[in-house]
Design an enzyme around this catalytic site. Sequence first.
Site, PDB file in Angstrom:
ATOM      1  N   ARG A  27       7.183   0.089  13.537  1.00 49.48           N
ATOM      2  CA  ARG A  27       7.514  -0.211  12.507  1.00 49.48           C
ATOM      3  C   ARG A  27       8.468  -1.182  12.645  1.00 49.48           C
ATOM      4  O   ARG A  27       9.239  -1.886  11.569  1.00 49.48           O
ATOM      5  CB  ARG A  27       8.067   0.732  11.704  1.00 49.48           C
ATOM      6  CG  ARG A  27       7.145   1.971  11.035  1.00 49.48           C
ATOM      7  CD  ARG A  27       7.338   2.741   9.965  1.00 49.48           C
ATOM      8  NE  ARG A  27       6.697   3.858   9.990  1.00 49.48           N
ATOM      9  CZ  ARG A  27       5.386   4.048   9.145  1.00 49.48           C
ATOM     10  NH1 ARG A  27       5.111   2.861   8.285  1.00 49.48           N
ATOM     11  NH2 ARG A  27       4.669   4.874   9.044  1.00 49.48           N
ATOM     12  N   GLU A  56      11.954 -10.107   1.638  1.00 49.82           N
ATOM     13  CA  GLU A  56      11.058  -8.863   2.101  1.00 49.82           C
ATOM     14  C   GLU A  56      12.220  -7.799   1.844  1.00 49.82           C
ATOM     15  O   GLU A  56      13.401  -7.757   2.001  1.00 49.82           O
ATOM     16  CB  GLU A  56      10.890  -9.115   3.660  1.00 49.82           C
ATOM     17  CG  GLU A  56      10.016  -7.835   4.224  1.00 49.82           C
ATOM     18  CD  GLU A  56       9.938  -7.963   5.537  1.00 49.82           C
ATOM     19  OE1 GLU A  56      10.209  -8.977   6.309  1.00 49.82           O
ATOM     20  OE2 GLU A  56       9.542  -6.974   6.256  1.00 49.82           O
ATOM     21  N   ASN A 108       7.469  -6.132  -1.072  1.00 48.95           N
ATOM     22  CA  ASN A 108       7.476  -5.053  -0.120  1.00 48.95           C
ATOM     23  C   ASN A 108       6.259  -4.544   0.309  1.00 48.95           C
ATOM     24  O   ASN A 108       5.348  -3.897  -0.115  1.00 48.95           O
ATOM     25  CB  ASN A 108       7.963  -3.714  -1.057  1.00 48.95           C
ATOM     26  CG  ASN A 108       8.143  -2.478  -0.017  1.00 48.95           C
ATOM     27  OD1 ASN A 108       7.560  -2.556   1.174  1.00 48.95           O
ATOM     28  ND2 ASN A 108       8.608  -1.285  -0.281  1.00 48.95           N
ATOM     29  N   ASP A 117       0.689 -15.858   6.359  1.00 46.49           N
ATOM     30  CA  ASP A 117       0.100 -17.191   6.212  1.00 46.49           C
ATOM     31  C   ASP A 117       0.149 -17.490   4.617  1.00 46.49           C
ATOM     32  O   ASP A 117       0.031 -18.922   4.622  1.00 46.49           O
ATOM     33  CB  ASP A 117      -1.445 -16.973   6.785  1.00 46.49           C
ATOM     34  CG  ASP A 117      -1.369 -17.292   8.476  1.00 46.49           C
ATOM     35  OD1 ASP A 117      -0.284 -17.467   8.738  1.00 46.49           O
ATOM     36  OD2 ASP A 117      -2.460 -17.505   8.726  1.00 46.49           O
ATOM     37  N   HIS A 158      12.426  -3.370   1.928  1.00 40.32           N
ATOM     38  CA  HIS A 158      12.066  -2.114   2.438  1.00 40.32           C
ATOM     39  C   HIS A 158      12.876  -0.880   1.919  1.00 40.32           C
ATOM     40  O   HIS A 158      13.922  -1.226   1.827  1.00 40.32           O
ATOM     41  CB  HIS A 158      12.043  -1.762   3.915  1.00 40.32           C
ATOM     42  CG  HIS A 158      10.847  -2.792   4.537  1.00 40.32           C
ATOM     43  ND1 HIS A 158       9.541  -2.675   4.637  1.00 40.32           N
ATOM     44  CD2 HIS A 158      10.999  -4.196   4.914  1.00 40.32           C
ATOM     45  CE1 HIS A 158       8.673  -3.750   5.070  1.00 40.32           C
ATOM     46  NE2 HIS A 158       9.746  -4.564   5.334  1.00 40.32           N
ATOM     47  N   LEU A 159      12.337   0.257   1.342  1.00 34.21           N
ATOM     48  CA  LEU A 159      13.139   1.373   0.820  1.00 34.21           C
ATOM     49  C   LEU A 159      13.697   1.761   2.122  1.00 34.21           C
ATOM     50  O   LEU A 159      15.084   2.029   2.081  1.00 34.21           O
ATOM     51  CB  LEU A 159      12.124   2.231   0.207  1.00 34.21           C
ATOM     52  CG  LEU A 159      11.422   1.902  -0.989  1.00 34.21           C
ATOM     53  CD1 LEU A 159      10.135   2.688  -1.398  1.00 34.21           C
ATOM     54  CD2 LEU A 159      12.293   1.642  -2.301  1.00 34.21           C
ATOM     55  N   SER A 160      12.990   2.272   3.096  1.00 33.35           N
ATOM     56  CA  SER A 160      13.863   2.647   4.157  1.00 33.35           C
ATOM     57  C   SER A 160      14.051   1.942   5.299  1.00 33.35           C
ATOM     58  O   SER A 160      13.586   0.653   5.109  1.00 33.35           O
ATOM     59  CB  SER A 160      12.847   3.775   4.785  1.00 33.35           C
ATOM     60  OG  SER A 160      11.617   3.136   5.215  1.00 33.35           O
ATOM     61  N   ARG A 171      12.908   4.405  12.325  1.00 33.76           N
ATOM     62  CA  ARG A 171      11.715   4.983  12.240  1.00 33.76           C
ATOM     63  C   ARG A 171      10.800   4.632  13.674  1.00 33.76           C
ATOM     64  O   ARG A 171      11.534   3.939  14.447  1.00 33.76           O
ATOM     65  CB  ARG A 171      10.851   4.693  11.083  1.00 33.76           C
ATOM     66  CG  ARG A 171      11.757   5.141   9.826  1.00 33.76           C
ATOM     67  CD  ARG A 171      11.175   4.904   8.719  1.00 33.76           C
ATOM     68  NE  ARG A 171       9.759   5.533   8.416  1.00 33.76           N
ATOM     69  CZ  ARG A 171       8.965   5.207   7.319  1.00 33.76           C
ATOM     70  NH1 ARG A 171       9.244   4.284   6.573  1.00 33.76           N
ATOM     71  NH2 ARG A 171       7.892   5.842   7.367  1.00 33.76           N
ATOM     72  N   HIS A 212       3.367  -4.669   9.323  1.00 31.43           N
ATOM     73  CA  HIS A 212       3.283  -4.235  10.723  1.00 31.43           C
ATOM     74  C   HIS A 212       2.078  -4.856  11.316  1.00 31.43           C
ATOM     75  O   HIS A 212       1.661  -4.924  12.537  1.00 31.43           O
ATOM     76  CB  HIS A 212       3.502  -2.915  11.299  1.00 31.43           C
ATOM     77  CG  HIS A 212       4.625  -2.279  10.526  1.00 31.43           C
ATOM     78  ND1 HIS A 212       5.872  -2.923  10.449  1.00 31.43           N
ATOM     79  CD2 HIS A 212       4.702  -1.410   9.541  1.00 31.43           C
ATOM     80  CE1 HIS A 212       6.772  -2.048   9.523  1.00 31.43           C
ATOM     81  NE2 HIS A 212       5.986  -1.047   9.156  1.00 31.43           N
ATOM     82  N   TYR A 224      11.488   8.649   1.604  1.00 26.99           N
ATOM     83  CA  TYR A 224      11.412   7.791   0.246  1.00 26.99           C
ATOM     84  C   TYR A 224      12.121   8.365  -0.701  1.00 26.99           C
ATOM     85  O   TYR A 224      12.074   7.516  -1.819  1.00 26.99           O
ATOM     86  CB  TYR A 224      10.030   7.536   0.080  1.00 26.99           C
ATOM     87  CG  TYR A 224       9.242   6.778   1.137  1.00 26.99           C
ATOM     88  CD1 TYR A 224       9.454   5.550   1.537  1.00 26.99           C
ATOM     89  CD2 TYR A 224       8.386   7.596   1.994  1.00 26.99           C
ATOM     90  CE1 TYR A 224       8.983   4.698   2.512  1.00 26.99           C
ATOM     91  CE2 TYR A 224       7.606   6.793   3.179  1.00 26.99           C
ATOM     92  CZ  TYR A 224       7.957   5.572   3.501  1.00 26.99           C
ATOM     93  OH  TYR A 224       7.392   4.911   4.556  1.00 26.99           O
ATOM     94  N   PRO A 233       0.742  -1.102  -0.085  1.00 30.61           N
ATOM     95  CA  PRO A 233      -0.182  -0.004   0.016  1.00 30.61           C
ATOM     96  C   PRO A 233       0.832   1.124   0.026  1.00 30.61           C
ATOM     97  O   PRO A 233       1.869   1.382   0.674  1.00 30.61           O
ATOM     98  CB  PRO A 233      -0.746  -0.176   1.381  1.00 30.61           C
ATOM     99  CG  PRO A 233       0.116  -0.973   2.252  1.00 30.61           C
ATOM    100  CD  PRO A 233       0.601  -1.891   1.374  1.00 30.61           C
ATOM    101  N   ASN A 234       0.402   2.313  -0.566  1.00 30.29           N
ATOM    102  CA  ASN A 234       0.774   3.477  -0.679  1.00 30.29           C
ATOM    103  C   ASN A 234       2.364   3.561  -1.590  1.00 30.29           C
ATOM    104  O   ASN A 234       2.763   4.759  -1.765  1.00 30.29           O
ATOM    105  CB  ASN A 234       1.116   4.044   0.679  1.00 30.29           C
ATOM    106  CG  ASN A 234      -0.104   4.565   1.456  1.00 30.29           C
ATOM    107  OD1 ASN A 234      -0.993   5.142   0.773  1.00 30.29           O
ATOM    108  ND2 ASN A 234      -0.509   3.905   2.676  1.00 30.29           N
ATOM    109  N   ALA A 283       2.799  -1.106   4.640  1.00 29.91           N
ATOM    110  CA  ALA A 283       2.173  -0.713   6.143  1.00 29.91           C
ATOM    111  C   ALA A 283       1.879  -2.209   6.465  1.00 29.91           C
ATOM    112  O   ALA A 283       1.666  -2.398   7.820  1.00 29.91           O
ATOM    113  CB  ALA A 283       1.137   0.246   5.955  1.00 29.91           C
ATOM    114  N   ARG A 312       5.362  10.974  -1.782  1.00 30.96           N
ATOM    115  CA  ARG A 312       5.268  10.852  -0.421  1.00 30.96           C
ATOM    116  C   ARG A 312       6.546  10.919   0.303  1.00 30.96           C
ATOM    117  O   ARG A 312       7.381  10.317   0.007  1.00 30.96           O
ATOM    118  CB  ARG A 312       4.813   9.274  -0.343  1.00 30.96           C
ATOM    119  CG  ARG A 312       4.700   8.790   1.127  1.00 30.96           C
ATOM    120  CD  ARG A 312       4.571   7.141   1.035  1.00 30.96           C
ATOM    121  NE  ARG A 312       4.476   6.633   2.413  1.00 30.96           N
ATOM    122  CZ  ARG A 312       4.477   5.457   2.861  1.00 30.96           C
ATOM    123  NH1 ARG A 312       4.419   4.589   2.101  1.00 30.96           N
ATOM    124  NH2 ARG A 312       4.317   5.160   4.042  1.00 30.96           N
TER     125      ARG A 312
END
Lengths: 146, 146, 146, 146, 146, 146, 146, 146, 146, 146, 146, 146
Positions: free
Chosen positions: I112, I99, I75, I88, I101-103, I108, I81, I24, I11-12, I78, I19
């Site tokens: 997170r 997995e 990725n 599952d 993640h950009l950041s 943070r 978390h 990011y 998402p996002n 949100a 953003r």
Amino acid sequence: MKKRVLVLHGPNLNLLGLREPEIYGNFKLEDIDRELNQLAGELELELRVVQTNHEGELVEAIQKAREWANVIIINPAAYTHTSVAIPDALKAVGLPAIEVHLSNVYAREEFRHRSYLAGVVRGRILGFGPDSYYLALRAAQTLLSK
Amino acid sequence: MKKRVLVLHGPNLNLLGLREPEIYGNFKLEDIDRELNQLAGELELELRVVQTNHEGELVEAIQKAREWANVIIINPAAYTHTSVAIPDALKAVGLPAIEVHLSNVYAREEFRHRSYLAGVVRGRILGFGPDSYYLALRAAQTLLSK
Amino acid sequence: MKKRVLVLHGPNLNLLGLREPEIYGNFKLEDIDRELNQLAGELELELRVVQTNHEGELVEAIQKAREWANVIIINPAAYTHTSVAIPDALKAVGLPAIEVHLSNVYAREEFRHRSYLAGVVRGRILGFGPDSYYLALRAAQTLLSK
Amino acid sequence: MKKRVLVLHGPNLNLLGLREPEIYGNFKLEDIDRELNQLAGELELELRVVQTNHEGELVEAIQKAREWANVIIINPAAYTHTSVAIPDALKAVGLPAIEVHLSNVYAREEFRHRSYLAGVVRGRILGFGPDSYYLALRAAQTLLSK
Amino acid sequence: MKKRVLVLHGPNLNLLGLREPEIYGNFKLEDIDRELNQLAGELELELRVVQTNHEGELVEAIQKAREWANVIIINPAAYTHTSVAIPDALKAVGLPAIEVHLSNVYAREEFRHRSYLAGVVRGRILGFGPDSYYLALRAAQTLLSK
Amino acid sequence: MKKRVLVLHGPNLNLLGLREPEIYGNFKLEDIDRELNQLAGELELELRVVQTNHEGELVEAIQKAREWANVIIINPAAYTHTSVAIPDALKAVGLPAIEVHLSNVYAREEFRHRSYLAGVVRGRILGFGPDSYYLALRAAQTLLSK
Amino acid sequence: MKKRVLVLHGPNLNLLGLREPEIYGNFKLEDIDRELNQLAGELELELRVVQTNHEGELVEAIQKAREWANVIIINPAAYTHTSVAIPDALKAVGLPAIEVHLSNVYAREEFRHRSYLAGVVRGRILGFGPDSYYLALRAAQTLLSK
Amino acid sequence: MKKRVLVLHGPNLNLLGLREPEIYGNFKLEDIDRELNQLAGELELELRVVQTNHEGELVEAIQKAREWANVIIINPAAYTHTSVAIPDALKAVGLPAIEVHLSNVYAREEFRHRSYLAGVVRGRILGFGPDSYYLALRAAQTLLSK
Amino acid sequence: MKKRVLVLHGPNLNLLGLREPEIYGNFKLEDIDRELNQLAGELELELRVVQTNHEGELVEAIQKAREWANVIIINPAAYTHTSVAIPDALKAVGLPAIEVHLSNVYAREEFRHRSYLAGVVRGRILGFGPDSYYLALRAAQTLLSK
Amino acid sequence: MKKRVLVLHGPNLNLLGLREPEIYGNFKLEDIDRELNQLAGELELELRVVQTNHEGELVEAIQKAREWANVIIINPAAYTHTSVAIPDALKAVGLPAIEVHLSNVYAREEFRHRSYLAGVVRGRILGFGPDSYYLALRAAQTLLSK
Amino acid sequence: MKKRVLVLHGPNLNLLGLREPEIYGNFKLEDIDRELNQLAGELELELRVVQTNHEGELVEAIQKAREWANVIIINPAAYTHTSVAIPDALKAVGLPAIEVHLSNVYAREEFRHRSYLAGVVRGRILGFGPDSYYLALRAAQTLLSK
Amino acid sequence: MKKRVLVLHGPNLNLLGLREPEIYGNFKLEDIDRELNQLAGELELELRVVQTNHEGELVEAIQKAREWANVIIINPAAYTHTSVAIPDALKAVGLPAIEVHLSNVYAREEFRHRSYLAGVVRGRILGFGPDSYYLALRAAQTLLSK
């Protein structure tokens, strides 16, 4: 002109000398105040001292310090562990503050380790009995001379 | 007869305008009170305003409201996070209350998220600066008109 | 000479009879005080009673008890759960104290189970309504007669 | 040109009037929307309203608001307590947002006190039933007029 | 007809006088029982006393009290902190109960502060040594006379 | 008229037979559905079955059940541990619900022990593989026949 | 030869019908046992039933089951939340077990959500009143027929 | 004979002046040591200074202090928050110690608030930059002159 | 035949470049996808990319990957978390996953740092901006070539 | 005269050899007792051994030890983690005690790490299978010979 | 001039190939170092590699990197979870760092999820066995080429 | 050939006899080592003893034990509570280990109850003073003779 230091004694410190002498020693609050005044003279600082058992009065003493003091030395005693209003007041007036404790609160009950104030003051001095205050006065002078 | 609203300002709010302007803005408490009075006139409400830095005086102001007020608007500031006596007083007098905060306390330190009061009031309005109060006054009027 | 007992009523107890009658009953504080005085007469105890909504005044009432009282009966109400200054004062004066609650705080909200005071008093009596006080007075007499 | 407000109703709000009336009252969502539109007219605001039961659709409604709205009023209902994607979307679009709840969530279950959203919005209004929305619309107008 | 009181002594109380005298004193359980019987006579109460070291027997003694007792006085000792079956039994029989402890458990180890029973009893008396029992008997009489 | 039962299968249950057979066994979801339909016939119940991987669709399936079902059997799978919207929907429609799990979630990871749903349903059946569903259907019939 | 099922009723279940009827209903334990026996006949199972208020006796009943039973149905009541010895006994004898509760423990006090037993049993059935037992007997039969 | 003070600098303090100047300032460790030596001369104290990045070497420096020092001033830096061996060493040698920090650790990350050392030292001075050391040296002298 | 990699953006991420650029960066999602496709060409991998804001669609994209992909790069943004359904699904399809993640989520907010997914994937790459994806594609290729 | 040692085996230890052999091994309790008796002979100690599944009987065996034993060796098994009555009994009789476990409880479930007993015994020996007992008997002899 | 990369291997990594091969694989540390050197050649990077089992030596290796390295790749192994001195050193030298783990620490014991380092490094790569290092070297090169 | 035992003494144990004699007694480490050597002779074991105050040296002593020892006896002292590297080393070398403490750590501060090592060793012996070591040597011999 002389720099001005406000010393705040929190709740039950007026009983000093009577209260748990194995923790707090035999000296009285007026002994500390007398020595503080003498040291202030040596360091060429002007001094005011307030003792109160009321959280609200500590808040107001800090508020009034805006108009007079250059630095605040505070022993918040029991309010160290329960008050948010006192650190809020310190942040509001924006004066540098030094937190002082007679005993080493970290050698006592767990709940005496918590403090909302600790992160708001400039520095902390604790565990040296009345010397905690005198060291704080020296620290205040150094802060003010920078 | 006009409905009556008691507005309670908690500790350090008397420093508004002086205190951390990046959080609380530049307006003063008397600015808020003036606008509140004007809006009360428009809404045909009678208004009383009290500011105090003492938890005990907030308790007593709430107790006395039994004889006069129809609703209480309260910004308990630091006591939000530490007082049980204030929510106990509100439950004791049984008047509907509205909790108000200038800043969004949830965007600040963790300890500002805790509140014994939150579950006792009718509603909460927070984060809108002085508008938090004016919205609360409108909310009060709506509550009273039902 | 008669033994002396100080009874301290904490915040909001002055509203007794008005406040949440399903929890606290319909009797008023003066009813309790009248019965306490009568029982004190029977038990040949001298009695003083203080009610205050201020934490700082409870602290000071305890401090002053050093010069007069032989035992303290205290219902700290909301300050039970938030005050460190009150148990500090009790430890400072060194008098035996009995903690009293009208309601069974353990049958109420979780936060009413916490107390910094509980470990400092000699004993606790709670849940018997006004009888909590009368039982405490009897307990005080027994303590004093040893 | 009129300022534009997006109102977002989260999951189960479409059942309003049917769902737990002792908590949520008897009014229906279309009643709220009708009153919101009327008030928007008075305040000279343009209004769009969306209800959805899907977290992802709330995220996308917020994303699309970038191109249209000046402020977002959101009642995220159950997603208040479980969603990180919704506050992430709000931060991503950078629009001021106002969080609204019909009931006082702090007077309900513990898990309803937690919120990842609370620290991201500009302000929160809760506990006033449908009035929570109308007060939020007024708050939006004030924000937009600054 | 005389009102009937069941007194229950929990585990290890049969060792009283032998066990940690700095906490529990030098008196024996039969001393307490003798004084309880004498006081019951004065208060015109009928008394039965049971001591057991078994959680299950405490449960069954409470269950049987349904057919005989008007009130239960219980010192659950160690089972205070670990038993759910005992408070469940008390709720099942529906008799008013008074919890008693010789020592002030709040001045001892942290785990002695927890209790599933505390919220189920009518009242609690603790910290007065054997007097905790005698005060409880008086409290029982007052309860029964209402 | 026949009583009506809605069966809801949550996320990833469509993979049954493929997914971790050591936990979930070798049967497929259509096997379960076939047996459920057959048992519904025996028990004279009308049955509808829905599988979805979307939290929002589970919410909406529950909402629509208001107009059709007498009881809901739900295996919320992963949403058991993260959704507030699903128990909110169940409370909103007010139908009795039975929670079902194939595996014993308490013999698995810690986070599978948490559930916002558990306190909202009428009963829970878990750990019996597909039989969990068949037992739930029997439980539903018994509920409906009362 | 018939399969054999041991049913264990934990503490206070002998008071069923007397104890908190709003939670547990009006039926008695012998009503449940009678229905269980009748259903066992239908399902061609041999049944033994034990009720005890002692943790140690539950442990020993489980130990003895090694020589007789094929499956254990257990309602450990209050010991669900406090006993490690009971799940240890179940693991020691290695028989499949089914945990049963009359009420939905997850709709009650927080401490009733904890269980050392939950991860040791094959499955759990709870919240259906006496039907919890009958469903468990059916579940037992299915387990045994595999 | 002159009293002897051991000053211990913990890990990363050798980078002072290079490391995060917004927290630690621009002075270097040799600047501090030079000023400490000068002040020691004034106060008629003998001084030894050790810097090490190894927990084990701090332990051994403390152990060796038994044969030489009268008091220890220690800035354990990162080991404040993770070491048990250092406070164990201090307790083992039995010398009075003063804990020093340049920054106010309570105004920094949560994990910097934890310390196994805090309860073992005589006193703590923190937040005054290099002055923390000089104040500690004065405190040491006062301790030694008693 | 070429190995196949599914890349899932949560998402996002479709707002990338819009953003919070200080976290990011300024690149857009199509920039990342273009570079991923180019690198896939070099590494002789077949690539499919999906972006969605819906937890349920991520679940279903993972489910469908069973029939096509050899490895999944995800990725979850949100949903990292808050989702149990996504891990599952990954366990259900049994494909190795990486997995991304950009950041650096560990630099943070505290919430997170929590992830149900982290223990289910083969490996994690985070904090390198778009390079996190390209490194993951290389890692995928290495996994597939073993 | 020979020194006397009481050995207490807690719940489920009578199943030794039957219970989870991968954890507890194949030996039986009588094997351990035989070896203990033989070693006691060598060490010139008098031995009594008790096994019980009841917490109350362990309490009473400890109480009776006052009149006979010089030291207690106890394997409280499951009651290690749930009993306060057993450590209370040990403190009451004041005999030195040695806690023994066959398995290393710290290599098992988290809840087996907790113990109210651990701080009350003189020493603990665990993880050596039956040798834990034999080492404890040697430790007992050494204690008694001092 | 070539960019320079320092690779730090923490405690027990010198045992690679010997240690828990089911977690760490069969390759040895010199195999990794050889491949790292070869890849560094390809990427035109200069490489230094250090292995140590001492926290203090890791701190000092990081400190010395100030004068030589452009980026640090660190596998802190066990010190990941216990060291504050290592992240402090990284912050002090201000070089970008990449944290590497062979195994996916999030698929292992809970205490391996905690890390004071995670928030201080630029990025993290974990779970890919020796490839974690090679990917980190590529990440380093990308960082340096910007 | 004789079996070989490595004995490791952790930090501050070299101060034995000097350090807190009320906890650790008056004997010195060389007294223990002498007795250990004598007992090793009797038990026909070869012995090596190492004392160090450095975590890293304990790690390396364990690593080197791979080439020499059959079993390790370790008293990790303060590192018990803070080290992950030591249990990692023990797992890496795969030798059986026995953890030893002079004092009963469970009768001391809370933080001494935590241990990452406890679940990795074969067994633990604690609280018997120097006898903890001698019992461990016997335990080692028994382990080796199996």
